[in-house]
Design a protein around this motif. Structure first.
Motif, PDB file in Angstrom:
ATOM      1  N   VAL A  61      34.094  18.288 -10.702  1.00  0.00           N
ATOM      2  CA  VAL A  61      33.122  19.155 -10.034  1.00  0.00           C
ATOM      3  C   VAL A  61      31.885  18.361  -9.624  1.00  0.00           C
ATOM      4  O   VAL A  61      31.356  18.520  -8.512  1.00  0.00           O
ATOM      5  N   ALA A 177      42.080  28.332  -9.307  1.00  0.00           N
ATOM      6  CA  ALA A 177      40.843  28.231 -10.089  1.00  0.00           C
ATOM      7  C   ALA A 177      39.820  27.330  -9.399  1.00  0.00           C
ATOM      8  O   ALA A 177      38.614  27.620  -9.408  1.00  0.00           O
ATOM      9  N   SER A 178      40.295  26.236  -8.784  1.00  0.00           N
ATOM     10  CA  SER A 178      39.367  25.342  -8.083  1.00  0.00           C
ATOM     11  C   SER A 178      38.721  26.045  -6.894  1.00  0.00           C
ATOM     12  O   SER A 178      37.546  25.804  -6.577  1.00  0.00           O
ATOM     13  N   HIS A 180      38.004  29.233  -6.803  1.00  0.00           N
ATOM     14  CA  HIS A 180      36.983  30.096  -7.382  1.00  0.00           C
ATOM     15  C   HIS A 180      35.773  29.291  -7.857  1.00  0.00           C
ATOM     16  O   HIS A 180      34.633  29.774  -7.778  1.00  0.00           O
ATOM     17  N   VAL A 181      36.019  28.077  -8.361  1.00  0.00           N
ATOM     18  CA  VAL A 181      34.892  27.227  -8.739  1.00  0.00           C
ATOM     19  C   VAL A 181      34.015  26.940  -7.519  1.00  0.00           C
ATOM     20  O   VAL A 181      32.776  27.034  -7.573  1.00  0.00           O
ATOM     21  N   LYS A 182      34.669  26.605  -6.401  1.00  0.00           N
ATOM     22  CA  LYS A 182      33.923  26.339  -5.176  1.00  0.00           C
ATOM     23  C   LYS A 182      33.175  27.587  -4.716  1.00  0.00           C
ATOM     24  O   LYS A 182      32.020  27.514  -4.268  1.00  0.00           O
ATOM     25  N   VAL A 185      30.135  28.127  -7.039  1.00  0.00           N
ATOM     26  CA  VAL A 185      29.077  27.155  -6.750  1.00  0.00           C
ATOM     27  C   VAL A 185      28.393  27.476  -5.424  1.00  0.00           C
ATOM     28  O   VAL A 185      27.155  27.414  -5.311  1.00  0.00           O
ATOM     29  N   GLU A 196      29.301  36.869  -9.167  1.00  0.00           N
ATOM     30  CA  GLU A 196      29.398  35.573  -9.838  1.00  0.00           C
ATOM     31  C   GLU A 196      30.077  35.714 -11.201  1.00  0.00           C
ATOM     32  O   GLU A 196      30.876  34.864 -11.599  1.00  0.00           O
ATOM     33  N   LEU A 200      33.507  33.850 -12.524  1.00  0.00           N
ATOM     34  CA  LEU A 200      33.586  33.068 -13.757  1.00  0.00           C
ATOM     35  C   LEU A 200      34.704  33.566 -14.667  1.00  0.00           C
ATOM     36  O   LEU A 200      35.441  32.763 -15.262  1.00  0.00           O
ATOM     37  N   ILE A 203      38.014  32.443 -13.287  1.00  0.00           N
ATOM     38  CA  ILE A 203      38.225  31.012 -13.533  1.00  0.00           C
ATOM     39  C   ILE A 203      38.779  30.798 -14.938  1.00  0.00           C
ATOM     40  O   ILE A 203      39.710  30.009 -15.141  1.00  0.00           O
TER      41      ILE A 203
END
Length: 350
Positions: A61, A177-178, A180-182, A185, A196, A200, A203
């Motif tokens: 990340v 999941a990646s 959703h991380v993006k 962020v 948000e 989380l 994820i």
């Protein structure tokens, strides 16, 4: 140090963390075959692997924070470059590592090259904010694909194919999941707190599903096939979602899109080589194990507490058919071969 150089350094350390974590996961999976869940959770090596994977994800990340996705994602294939030599080193030193043959190395090269080409062709568009509803729909589709892969894995007898299917499920989970991380962020400080929080939570669910599927894949198929499959599926899924939902595209227009097909084909051929190589080694291993117990001594394996039957034995002919009613004065059924009795056993020695 420039931002680009820092990003490359973080990618290298992240890939090394993932590689060592995968090796530890595979070792724990092999040691806990009889009680997979309990043995895994009680293993210090598994928690070390979890820590390494978490550290690798964090470094990944951070690398995305300072470097472009077209650079960071291809460098994720370095996990394979690190993991396979480390596995071969463990084999040579008496550890539980798996020997790596020429076909496996060729497969790794094709997968790494195809994966690097695919991710390098992706053109990152402007950031698109995903609402809580959009994130939930994407996660639901991803978890559905994970469930289908798990069902397919349960329906096959081949350990290599089963491991590849479970690893594909893990790759889908990690890829979604990646995304959703993006999204989290990108939406930090812009989207509502509820959106948000949903991101989380999703994820965490996807990460747990991916971790469970990858652990099962290592237990069934060792290191090579699951690691390569996850490394291939993860960025492909993330890139497809980016193109379909987040307005990403491909460099060079139609020419770039035409290059996607051979790149994906090379990665698929490499994966098939790895699965074939692994399946062949499994067959040899099963043959060696079966030949080392009882067969070399000429005695087949029996249930505990039972005496082994002679190797050269035939069915007692007089115990079946029309002669089964004939008995001797001692109440035993005579056999046509040397007068051996069929009273206690349906087989007699030649």
């Amino acid at each position: 140090m420039s931002a680009l150089a820092l990003s490359v350094l973080l990618c290298l350390v992240s890939a090394l963390c993932y590689a060592v974590g995968a090796l530890l996961q595979e070792r724990v999976a092999g040691a806990a075959r009889q009680s997979a869940v309990r043995g895994t959770l009680r293993s210090g090596l598994w928690w070390a692997a979890l820590s390494l994977n978490s550290g690798g994800a964090l470094l990944h990340v951070l690398a995305l924070r300072w470097g472009p996705l077209s650079l960071v994602q291809p460098l994720g294939a370095l996990t394979l470059v690190f993991a396979l030599p480390l596995s071969a080193l463990g084999h040579g030193s008496g550890g539980r590592g798996s020997r790596v043959g020429r076909a496996a190395w060729a497969g790794v090269g094709l997968v790494s090259g195809g994966l690097a080409a695919l991710t390098a062709l992706v053109d990152i568009g402007p950031q698109v904010l995903l609402s809580a509803r959009d994130q939930s729909v994407i996660a639901g589709l991803g978890l559905g694909a994970v469930a289908l892969s798990a069902v397919a894995a349960a329906g096959t007898r081949s350990a290599a194919v089963r491991g590849a299917a479970l690893a594909a499920a893990a790759g889908v989970a990690f890829g979604v999941a990646s995304v959703h991380v993006k999204a989290v962020v990108a939406g930090w400080g812009v989207l509502p707190v509820g959106a948000e929080a949903v991101g989380l939570c999703l994820i965490v669910v996807l990460a747990v599903a991916g971790l469970a599927a990858s652990q099962a894949a290592y237990r069934d198929a060792g290191l090579t096939v699951p690691l390569v499959t996850t490394t291939l599926v993860n960025p492909v899924v993330a890139s497809l979602i980016g193109v379909a939902v987040m307005d990403d595209g491909f460099h060079h227009g139609a020419a770039g899109l035409a290059l996607v097909v051979p790149a994906a084909g090379a990665a698929a051929v490499g994966l098939l080589l790895l699965v074939h190589d692994r399946a062949g080694r499994e067959g040899v291993g099963r043959g060696e194990r079966s030949g080392s117990v009882g067969v070399a001594a000429g005695v087949p394996r029996d249930l505990p507490g039972e005496a082994a039957e002679p190797v050269n034995h035939v069915p007692c002919l007089s115990a079946h058919g029309k002669r089964s009613h004939e008995t001797t004065q001692a109440g035993q059924i005579p056999d046509a071969r040397g007068g051996q009795s069929c009273r206690n056993s349906p087989y007699v020695s030649q």
